[in-house]
Design an enzyme around this catalytic site. Structure first.
Site, mmCIF file in Angstrom:
data_model
loop_
_atom_site.group_PDB
_atom_site.id
_atom_site.type_symbol
_atom_site.label_atom_id
_atom_site.label_comp_id
_atom_site.label_asym_id
_atom_site.label_seq_id
_atom_site.Cartn_x
_atom_site.Cartn_y
_atom_site.Cartn_z
ATOM 1 C CB CYS A 109 -0.899 -0.024 1.234
ATOM 2 S SG CYS A 109 -1.686 1.551 1.624
ATOM 3 C CD GLU A 110 -0.040 5.328 -3.995
ATOM 4 O OE1 GLU A 110 -0.732 6.344 -4.109
ATOM 5 O OE2 GLU A 110 0.608 4.842 -4.945
ATOM 6 C CG HIS A 111 -2.487 5.533 0.929
ATOM 7 N ND1 HIS A 111 -3.684 4.943 0.586
ATOM 8 C CD2 HIS A 111 -2.233 6.435 -0.049
ATOM 9 C CE1 HIS A 111 -4.139 5.460 -0.531
ATOM 10 N NE2 HIS A 111 -3.269 6.369 -0.942
ATOM 11 C CG HIS A 112 -0.854 3.272 6.031
ATOM 12 N ND1 HIS A 112 -2.052 3.171 5.353
ATOM 13 C CD2 HIS A 112 -1.031 4.235 6.964
ATOM 14 C CE1 HIS A 112 -2.922 4.030 5.851
ATOM 15 N NE2 HIS A 112 -2.333 4.689 6.828
ATOM 16 C CD GLN A 150 -8.105 -4.393 -4.241
ATOM 17 O OE1 GLN A 150 -7.770 -4.456 -3.057
ATOM 18 N NE2 GLN A 150 -9.174 -5.030 -4.703
ATOM 19 C CG HIS A 178 -6.084 -3.435 1.367
ATOM 20 N ND1 HIS A 178 -5.398 -2.526 0.583
ATOM 21 C CD2 HIS A 178 -6.911 -4.099 0.517
ATOM 22 C CE1 HIS A 178 -5.812 -2.633 -0.676
ATOM 23 N NE2 HIS A 178 -6.732 -3.577 -0.733
ATOM 24 C CB CYS A 180 -3.351 -0.136 5.733
ATOM 25 S SG CYS A 180 -4.444 -0.261 4.311
#
Length: 219
Positions: A109-112, A150, A178, A180
């Site tokens: 995941c590019e956010h976390h 995704q 996920h 996250c």
């Protein structure tokens, strides 16, 4: 040798240099060994920042191990679609649905920067050409081994097949868990995220789309 001097024995093999894109959009040439050295230093800072003892036996090689792991997790940046497809597109007089389902997928995941994982099903309607089946799995790997969301991953897989093969239609469905949402935040352990991307007849013809979705669910 003092560990905190950042002078670490990387024990790396020589690698071809790669052109990498920076966060500001510029590009530079960087070898894999240089990338691992830089990442190792960053992981050392992280371990120190959370209050651990970097000289503890169990952590002595952790920065290097973690750096090598991240390079592997993001190896999709070092690959491109044309190299994967190569000469694996063949003339074939067929126009029936081709489906490869339940392809295992792992991404970050590019956010976390924590994992999400699941399965991908890819179908297409040939337009007198077919692609080697293993290449469909390789395309999934190409785009999943990057920092991702995704929704974008699903579209990139569909676009790659559409652009490479020019079929009459493409359908992609991704189902993933996920971390996250599992390890942090709402901590919903059994939740799954499903995304789809339809092109051509898969979008425009309900019967084609229905057949594709039915075959995905069928055991």
């Amino acid at each position: 040798m003092h560990f905190n001097e950042r002078i670490m024995d990387q024990r790396l093999m020589n690698d071809d240099t790669k052109v990498v894109k920076l966060c500001n959009g510029s590009k530079k040439t960087e070898s894999t060994s240089s990338k691992i050295k830089k990442l190792s230093s960053a992981y050392l800072d992280i371990i120190e920042a959370i209050g651990e003892d970097c000289s503890r036996q169990g952590l002595l090689k952790t920065p290097e191990r973690a750096a090598k792991a991240v390079v592997h997790f993001t190896k999709g940046y070092e690959e491109n679609l044309s190299d994967i497809v190569k000469d694996a597109i063949f003339d074939e007089d067929t126009d029936e649905l081709v489906l490869v389902k339940d392809i295992e997928m792992f991404s970050l995941c590019e956010h976390h920067m924590v994992p999400f994982m699941g399965k991908v099903s890819v179908g297409y309607l040939p337009n007198k050409k077919v692609i080697g089946l293993s290449k469909i799995a390789r395309i999934v790997e190409l785009y999943s081994r990057r920092l991702q969301v995704q929704e974008r991953l699903t579209n990139q897989i569909a676009d790659a097949l559409q652009n490479s093969l020019n079929p009459r239609g493409v359908g992609v469905v991704v189902e993933a868990t996920h971390m996250c949402m599992v390890m942090r935040g709402v901590e919903k352990f059994n939740s799954k995220t499903v995304s789809s991307s339809m092109r051509g007849e898969f979008r425009n013809n309900p019967k084609t789309r229905e057949e594709f979705l039915h075959l995905i669910k069928k055991i």
